[in-house]
Design a protein around this motif. Structure first.
Motif, short mmCIF file in Angstrom:
data_model
loop_
_atom_site.label_atom_id
_atom_site.label_comp_id
_atom_site.label_asym_id
_atom_site.label_seq_id
_atom_site.Cartn_x
_atom_site.Cartn_y
_atom_site.Cartn_z
N LYS A 46 -15.81 43.56 8.95
CA LYS A 46 -16.20 44.71 8.14
C LYS A 46 -16.53 45.90 9.03
CE LYS A 46 -19.61 42.66 5.95
NZ LYS A 46 -20.75 42.46 5.04
N TYR A 47 -16.77 45.64 10.30
CA TYR A 47 -17.28 46.66 11.20
C TYR A 47 -16.27 47.04 12.27
CZ TYR A 47 -21.38 44.69 9.03
OH TYR A 47 -22.27 44.23 8.11
N TRP A 48 -16.38 48.26 12.77
CA TRP A 48 -15.57 48.70 13.89
C TRP A 48 -16.09 48.02 15.15
CZ3 TRP A 48 -11.04 50.55 13.50
CH2 TRP A 48 -10.43 51.19 14.57
N PRO A 49 -15.22 47.54 16.05
CA PRO A 49 -15.66 46.74 17.21
C PRO A 49 -16.76 47.38 18.06
CG PRO A 49 -13.31 46.64 17.00
CD PRO A 49 -13.78 47.63 15.98
N VAL A 50 -16.72 48.67 18.27
CA VAL A 50 -17.75 49.30 19.12
C VAL A 50 -19.11 49.30 18.45
CG1 VAL A 50 -16.12 50.70 20.41
CG2 VAL A 50 -17.15 51.62 18.34
N ASP A 51 -19.16 49.09 17.13
CA ASP A 51 -20.43 49.08 16.41
C ASP A 51 -21.05 47.70 16.30
OD1 ASP A 51 -20.16 51.81 15.94
OD2 ASP A 51 -19.10 51.49 14.05
N LEU A 52 -20.39 46.67 16.77
CA LEU A 52 -20.87 45.30 16.57
C LEU A 52 -22.24 45.05 17.21
CD1 LEU A 52 -17.59 43.23 16.88
CD2 LEU A 52 -18.87 43.80 14.82
N ASP A 53 -22.54 45.70 18.32
CA ASP A 53 -23.83 45.50 18.95
C ASP A 53 -24.97 46.03 18.08
OD1 ASP A 53 -22.76 44.26 21.16
OD2 ASP A 53 -22.65 46.10 22.33
N ASN A 54 -24.68 46.99 17.23
CA ASN A 54 -25.71 47.61 16.39
C ASN A 54 -25.81 47.00 15.01
OD1 ASN A 54 -26.15 49.48 18.47
ND2 ASN A 54 -24.50 50.76 17.71
N VAL A 55 -24.98 46.03 14.70
CA VAL A 55 -24.94 45.42 13.37
C VAL A 55 -25.91 44.24 13.30
CG1 VAL A 55 -23.49 44.22 11.70
CG2 VAL A 55 -22.56 46.12 13.02
N LYS A 56 -26.74 44.24 12.28
CA LYS A 56 -27.60 43.09 12.05
C LYS A 56 -26.80 42.04 11.30
CE LYS A 56 -31.83 45.73 11.93
NZ LYS A 56 -33.03 46.10 11.21
N GLN A 57 -27.21 40.80 11.43
CA GLN A 57 -26.50 39.72 10.77
C GLN A 57 -26.50 39.93 9.26
OE1 GLN A 57 -28.00 35.88 11.73
NE2 GLN A 57 -26.42 34.81 10.61
N ASP A 58 -25.30 39.82 8.67
CA ASP A 58 -25.17 39.95 7.20
C ASP A 58 -25.65 38.69 6.52
OD1 ASP A 58 -24.25 42.51 6.92
OD2 ASP A 58 -22.16 41.94 7.14
#
Length: 58
Positions: A46-58
């Motif tokens: 669902k997320y752009w790869p560069v944003d994965l570090d900033n994504v909390k677990q869904d």
């Protein structure tokens, strides 16, 4: 476009199956409620790869 490519592949290689993968839904609306969603059409994230570090677990 995918169906045209899939049909072209089937003419040359009848046995293998074709799948459509997209990297992210971040900049695309996705496959909607198409019948092949989840069986032939897939989104890897669902997320752009560069944003994965900033994504909390869904």
């Amino acid at each position: 476009m995918f169906i045209k490519r899939e049909n072209n592949l089937k003419e040359k290689f009848p046995s293998p199956k074709a799948y459509l993968l997209i990297m992210s839904l971040a900049n695309w609306l996705g496959f909607g409620n198409r019948p092949n969603n989840g069986s032939k059409y897939f989104s890897l994230s669902k997320y752009w790869p560069v944003d994965l570090d900033n994504v909390k677990q869904d």
